[in-house]
Design an enzyme around this catalytic site. Structure first.
Site, PDB file in Angstrom:
ATOM      1  CB  THR A  39      -0.831  -0.020   1.184  1.00 46.27           C
ATOM      2  OG1 THR A  39      -1.455   1.379   1.495  1.00 46.27           O
ATOM      3  CG2 THR A  39      -0.113  -0.219   2.500  1.00 46.27           C
ATOM      4  CG  ASP A  40      -0.989   4.915  -0.705  1.00 43.55           C
ATOM      5  OD1 ASP A  40      -1.571   4.362   0.198  1.00 43.55           O
ATOM      6  OD2 ASP A  40      -1.532   5.934  -1.351  1.00 43.55           O
ATOM      7  CD  GLU A  41      -2.784   3.640   4.946  1.00 37.37           C
ATOM      8  OE1 GLU A  41      -2.609   3.570   6.154  1.00 37.37           O
ATOM      9  OE2 GLU A  41      -4.031   3.807   4.445  1.00 37.37           O
ATOM     10  CE1 TYR A  95      -3.445  -2.566   6.150  1.00 41.09           C
ATOM     11  CE2 TYR A  95      -3.007  -0.028   5.603  1.00 41.09           C
ATOM     12  CZ  TYR A  95      -3.275  -1.198   5.041  1.00 41.09           C
ATOM     13  OH  TYR A  95      -3.351  -1.700   4.049  1.00 41.09           O
ATOM     14  CE  LYS A 100      -0.449  -4.202   2.956  1.00 43.97           C
ATOM     15  NZ  LYS A 100      -0.934  -5.567   2.472  1.00 43.97           N
TER      16      LYS A 100
HETATM   17  P1  NAD Z   1     -10.551  -6.448   2.949  1.00 35.87           P
HETATM   18  O1  NAD Z   1     -10.286  -6.159   4.393  1.00 35.87           O
HETATM   19  O2  NAD Z   1     -11.626  -5.968   2.339  1.00 35.87           O
HETATM   20  O3  NAD Z   1     -10.199  -7.890   2.646  1.00 35.87           O
HETATM   21  C1  NAD Z   1      -9.071  -8.462   3.357  1.00 35.87           C
HETATM   22  C2  NAD Z   1      -9.317 -10.142   2.929  1.00 35.87           C
HETATM   23  O4  NAD Z   1      -8.626 -10.918   3.636  1.00 35.87           O
HETATM   24  C3  NAD Z   1     -11.000 -10.581   3.686  1.00 35.87           C
HETATM   25  O5  NAD Z   1     -11.512 -11.426   2.774  1.00 35.87           O
HETATM   26  C4  NAD Z   1     -10.418 -11.385   4.863  1.00 35.87           C
HETATM   27  O6  NAD Z   1     -11.258 -12.447   5.268  1.00 35.87           O
HETATM   28  C5  NAD Z   1      -9.095 -11.945   4.480  1.00 35.87           C
HETATM   29  N1  NAD Z   1      -8.117 -12.433   5.691  1.00 35.87           N
HETATM   30  C6  NAD Z   1      -7.891 -11.483   6.818  1.00 35.87           C
HETATM   31  N2  NAD Z   1      -7.056 -12.127   7.481  1.00 35.87           N
HETATM   32  C7  NAD Z   1      -6.601 -13.563   6.918  1.00 35.87           C
HETATM   33  C8  NAD Z   1      -6.040 -14.613   7.052  1.00 35.87           C
HETATM   34  N3  NAD Z   1      -5.173 -14.565   8.192  1.00 35.87           N
HETATM   35  N4  NAD Z   1      -5.941 -15.562   6.368  1.00 35.87           N
HETATM   36  C9  NAD Z   1      -6.693 -15.567   5.112  1.00 35.87           C
HETATM   37  N5  NAD Z   1      -7.637 -14.471   4.917  1.00 35.87           N
HETATM   38  C10 NAD Z   1      -7.417 -13.436   5.574  1.00 35.87           C
HETATM   39  O7  NAD Z   1      -9.230  -5.559   2.295  1.00 35.87           O
HETATM   40  P2  NAD Z   1      -9.054  -4.979   1.073  1.00 35.87           P
HETATM   41  O8  NAD Z   1      -9.483  -3.510   1.027  1.00 35.87           O
HETATM   42  O9  NAD Z   1      -9.490  -5.567  -0.183  1.00 35.87           O
HETATM   43  O10 NAD Z   1      -7.569  -5.018   0.730  1.00 35.87           O
HETATM   44  C11 NAD Z   1      -7.027  -6.044   0.112  1.00 35.87           C
HETATM   45  C12 NAD Z   1      -5.304  -5.602   0.148  1.00 35.87           C
HETATM   46  O11 NAD Z   1      -5.106  -4.591  -0.571  1.00 35.87           O
HETATM   47  C13 NAD Z   1      -4.692  -5.738   1.601  1.00 35.87           C
HETATM   48  O12 NAD Z   1      -3.451  -6.338   1.602  1.00 35.87           O
HETATM   49  C14 NAD Z   1      -4.546  -4.196   1.851  1.00 35.87           C
HETATM   50  O13 NAD Z   1      -3.356  -3.925   2.408  1.00 35.87           O
HETATM   51  C15 NAD Z   1      -4.072  -3.789   0.313  1.00 35.87           C
HETATM   52  N6  NAD Z   1      -4.469  -2.471  -0.075  1.00 35.87           N
HETATM   53  C16 NAD Z   1      -5.944  -2.098   0.112  1.00 35.87           C
HETATM   54  C17 NAD Z   1      -6.191  -0.591  -0.410  1.00 35.87           C
HETATM   55  C18 NAD Z   1      -7.707  -0.109  -0.037  1.00 35.87           C
HETATM   56  O14 NAD Z   1      -8.000   0.920  -0.405  1.00 35.87           O
HETATM   57  N7  NAD Z   1      -8.514  -0.783   0.207  1.00 35.87           N
HETATM   58  C19 NAD Z   1      -5.164   0.130  -1.261  1.00 35.87           C
HETATM   59  C20 NAD Z   1      -3.910  -0.394  -1.104  1.00 35.87           C
HETATM   60  C21 NAD Z   1      -3.687  -1.483  -0.918  1.00 35.87           C
HETATM   61  O1  TDX Z   2     -15.146   7.736   9.103  1.00 33.08           O
HETATM   62  C1  TDX Z   2     -14.344   7.956   8.554  1.00 33.08           C
HETATM   63  N1  TDX Z   2     -14.228   9.544   8.392  1.00 33.08           N
HETATM   64  C2  TDX Z   2     -13.045   9.997   7.986  1.00 33.08           C
HETATM   65  O2  TDX Z   2     -13.008  11.266   7.761  1.00 33.08           O
HETATM   66  C3  TDX Z   2     -13.439   7.125   8.097  1.00 33.08           C
HETATM   67  C4  TDX Z   2     -13.658   5.586   8.020  1.00 33.08           C
HETATM   68  C5  TDX Z   2     -12.510   7.627   7.361  1.00 33.08           C
HETATM   69  N2  TDX Z   2     -12.064   8.955   7.434  1.00 33.08           N
HETATM   70  C6  TDX Z   2     -10.937   9.604   6.537  1.00 33.08           C
HETATM   71  C7  TDX Z   2      -9.523   9.176   7.024  1.00 33.08           C
HETATM   72  C8  TDX Z   2      -8.968   8.954   5.794  1.00 33.08           C
HETATM   73  O3  TDX Z   2      -8.218  10.341   5.642  1.00 33.08           O
HETATM   74  O4  TDX Z   2     -11.123   9.471   5.323  1.00 33.08           O
HETATM   75  C9  TDX Z   2      -9.890   8.896   4.806  1.00 33.08           C
HETATM   76  C10 TDX Z   2     -10.122   7.538   4.341  1.00 33.08           C
HETATM   77  O5  TDX Z   2     -10.109   6.567   5.208  1.00 33.08           O
HETATM   78  P1  TDX Z   2     -10.160   4.925   5.208  1.00 33.08           P
HETATM   79  O6  TDX Z   2     -11.174   4.770   4.121  1.00 33.08           O
HETATM   80  O7  TDX Z   2     -10.004   4.499   6.314  1.00 33.08           O
HETATM   81  O8  TDX Z   2      -8.773   4.806   4.266  1.00 33.08           O
HETATM   82  P2  TDX Z   2      -7.453   5.046   4.603  1.00 33.08           P
HETATM   83  O9  TDX Z   2      -7.025   5.121   6.064  1.00 33.08           O
HETATM   84  O10 TDX Z   2      -6.872   6.119   3.974  1.00 33.08           O
HETATM   85  O11 TDX Z   2      -6.491   3.404   4.197  1.00 33.08           O
HETATM   86  C11 TDX Z   2      -6.965   2.767   3.020  1.00 33.08           C
HETATM   87  O12 TDX Z   2      -6.216   3.300   1.948  1.00 33.08           O
HETATM   88  C12 TDX Z   2      -4.816   2.357   1.920  1.00 33.08           C
HETATM   89  C13 TDX Z   2      -7.270   1.688   3.171  1.00 33.08           C
HETATM   90  O13 TDX Z   2      -8.319   1.446   4.131  1.00 33.08           O
HETATM   91  C14 TDX Z   2      -6.086   0.692   3.212  1.00 33.08           C
HETATM   92  O14 TDX Z   2      -6.163  -0.654   3.478  1.00 33.08           O
HETATM   93  C15 TDX Z   2      -5.073   1.109   2.229  1.00 33.08           C
HETATM   94  O15 TDX Z   2      -3.958   0.521   2.359  1.00 33.08           O
END
Ligand code: NAD
Ligand code: TDX
Length: 344
Positions: free
Chosen positions: A124-126, A149, A153
């Site tokens: 992730t970019d985080e 988190y 990562k």
């Molecule tokens: P999500 O939370 O929706 O899904 C995560 C999945 O992993 C779930 O289905 C969960 O059941 C499974 N899981 C959790 N622990 C597990 C374990 N121990 N064994 C097997 N499965 C397990 O997450 P997402 O938003 O789909 O993100 C997917 C990936 O992408 C993550 O690695 C996250 O860090 C990365 N990512 C997410 C974002 C974003 O904006 N959502 C951005 C950049 C990177």
């Molecule tokens: O209720 C809220 N109010 C609010 O202001 C929530 C849930 C979030 N926020 C803000 C926090 C962040 O600045 O919105 C922005 C986005 O929040 P999230 O949706 O929680 O995302 P973020 O923390 O940016 O992380 C996401 O992007 C990178 C994903 O959850 C991560 O899994 C990914 O790695």
């Protein structure tokens, strides 16, 4: 190819499994523990596809992972499984270390032993930390994670580097910005705001609402991951971004307008501890080297997403009526974020 997708029942993973089953001839094994965030309804209809197998299990279960890699003759691994929500990592970091760090190490070690030919780590970019008003993250930006988190990562991301440097294991790392789209768990900003607005509940904006995120439609992220799987260079890192920076408050206002709701629903609440101010991604490398670019512009993607949540109320209402209710109460109720902040 025989591909193991981890976390394929989650938001991005399920969109990726669908892409593989509809757009390629590959065999897909989906290993997912079905934590609170995993949901088989995300892949309803695909259970009967002969090219697809779902295994419920933990990536930390070494024997299980080994068995799948051997039995299924896995050639490639695409690793999405993770604990993914920053706020939850503030409440309880331990499971983030177990799943994200130890789980990744076990997958790497077993995949290497099994002779897996390509391994994509979805980072992730985080991991880069936070930016000021200017600049963008490039692949060589030093890692400076700020939340538990992000630190978990970053640890997993660096383990991948170590496996490439030490063992020449063919791992590629992707670092993507914020995703949005269908099947996103309604704890994340966009689906949480849509669902709350549809129920005329307050829209909790953290701090002054001026934190900036770069938003990418989930389908575009999946295509980028797929490009890296097929054409990425082992040992390389690929930033993925939407070229689409938005302040949270502007985004929430846009959603309110799309839903025809009142801006009075917007409520400023206590800020997230360690809240990263701004993320911005320079994705020039994947664009030039792998010929990828985001296809879905933000207005189109956001309208598509809003429509999906309107048409799939049962999906998110079921989630919000289960265990998630107690999480929401803890995070946003009395003792949580109810204290008002707001822009100065
Ligand atoms: P999500 O939370 O929706 O899904 C995560 C999945 O992993 C779930 O289905 C969960 O059941 C499974 N899981 C959790 N622990 C597990 C374990 N121990 N064994 C097997 N499965 C397990 O997450 P997402 O938003 O789909 O993100 C997917 C990936 O992408 C993550 O690695 C996250 O860090 C990365 N990512 C997410 C974002 C974003 O904006 N959502 C951005 C950049 C990177
Ligand atoms: O209720 C809220 N109010 C609010 O202001 C929530 C849930 C979030 N926020 C803000 C926090 C962040 O600045 O919105 C922005 C986005 O929040 P999230 O949706 O929680 O995302 P973020 O923390 O940016 O992380 C996401 O992007 C990178 C994903 O959850 C991560 O899994 C990914 O790695």
């Amino acid at each position: 190819m025989n591909i193991l997708v981890t976390g394929g029942a989650g938001f991005i993973g399920s969109n990726y499994v669908r892409l593989l089953l509809e757009g390629s001839g590959d065999r897909v094994v989906n290993l997912d523990l079905l934590t609170y965030a995993g949901n088989l309804a995300n892949l309803a209809g695909y259970e009967k596809d002969p090219r697809y197998r779902f295994v419920r299990g933990d990536i930390c279960d070494r024997e299980l992972v080994r068995g799948i890699l051997e039995d299924e003759k896995i050639e490639a691994v695409v690793h999405f499984a993770a604990e993914s929500h920053v706020d939850r990592s503030v409440e309880g970091p331990e499971i983030f270390i177990k799943t994200n760090v130890l789980g990744t190490e076990i997958l790497l070690e077993e995949s290497r032993a099994a002779g897996v030919e390509r391994f994509v780590m979805v980072s992730t970019d985080e991991v880069y930390g936070s930016l000021g008003d200017d600049g963008q993250f490039v692949e060589s930006t030093p890692l400076a994670p700020n939340s538990p988190y992000a630190a978990s990562k970053a640890s997993a991301d660096l383990l991948c580097r170590a496996f490439f440097k030490t063992f020449d294991f063919p791992v590629m790392v992707t670092r993507c910005s914020n995703n949005y789209g269908p099947f996103q768990f309604p704890e994340k900003l966009i689906p949480l705001m849509i669902a709350n607005a549809l129920e005329d509940k307050p829209l909790p904006v953290y701090g002054d609402g001026l934190n900036v995120r770069d938003w990418l439609y989930v389908g575009d992220h999946c295509l980028a991951v797929d490009a890296v799987l097929r054409n990425g260079v082992p040992g390389d890192i690929y930033n993925i971004g939407g070229c689409n920076e938005m302040r949270n408050l502007d985004l929430v206002r846009m959603l309110v307008d799309k839903l025809g709701k009142s801006h009075d629903l917007i409520t400023f609440v206590k800020d997230r501890p360690g809240h990263d101010r701004r993320y911005a991604i320079d994705a020039a490398k994947i664009m030039t080297e792998l010929d990828w670019k985001p296809d879905v512009d933000f207005q189109t993607g956001l309208s598509r997403t809003v429509d999906w949540y309107l048409e799939n109320r049962v999906w998110w209402e079921e989630i919000r009526s289960g265990d998630y209710t107690s999480y929401y109460e803890k995070m946003y109720g009395d003792g949580g974020r109810h204290t008002s902040g707001g822009p100065s």
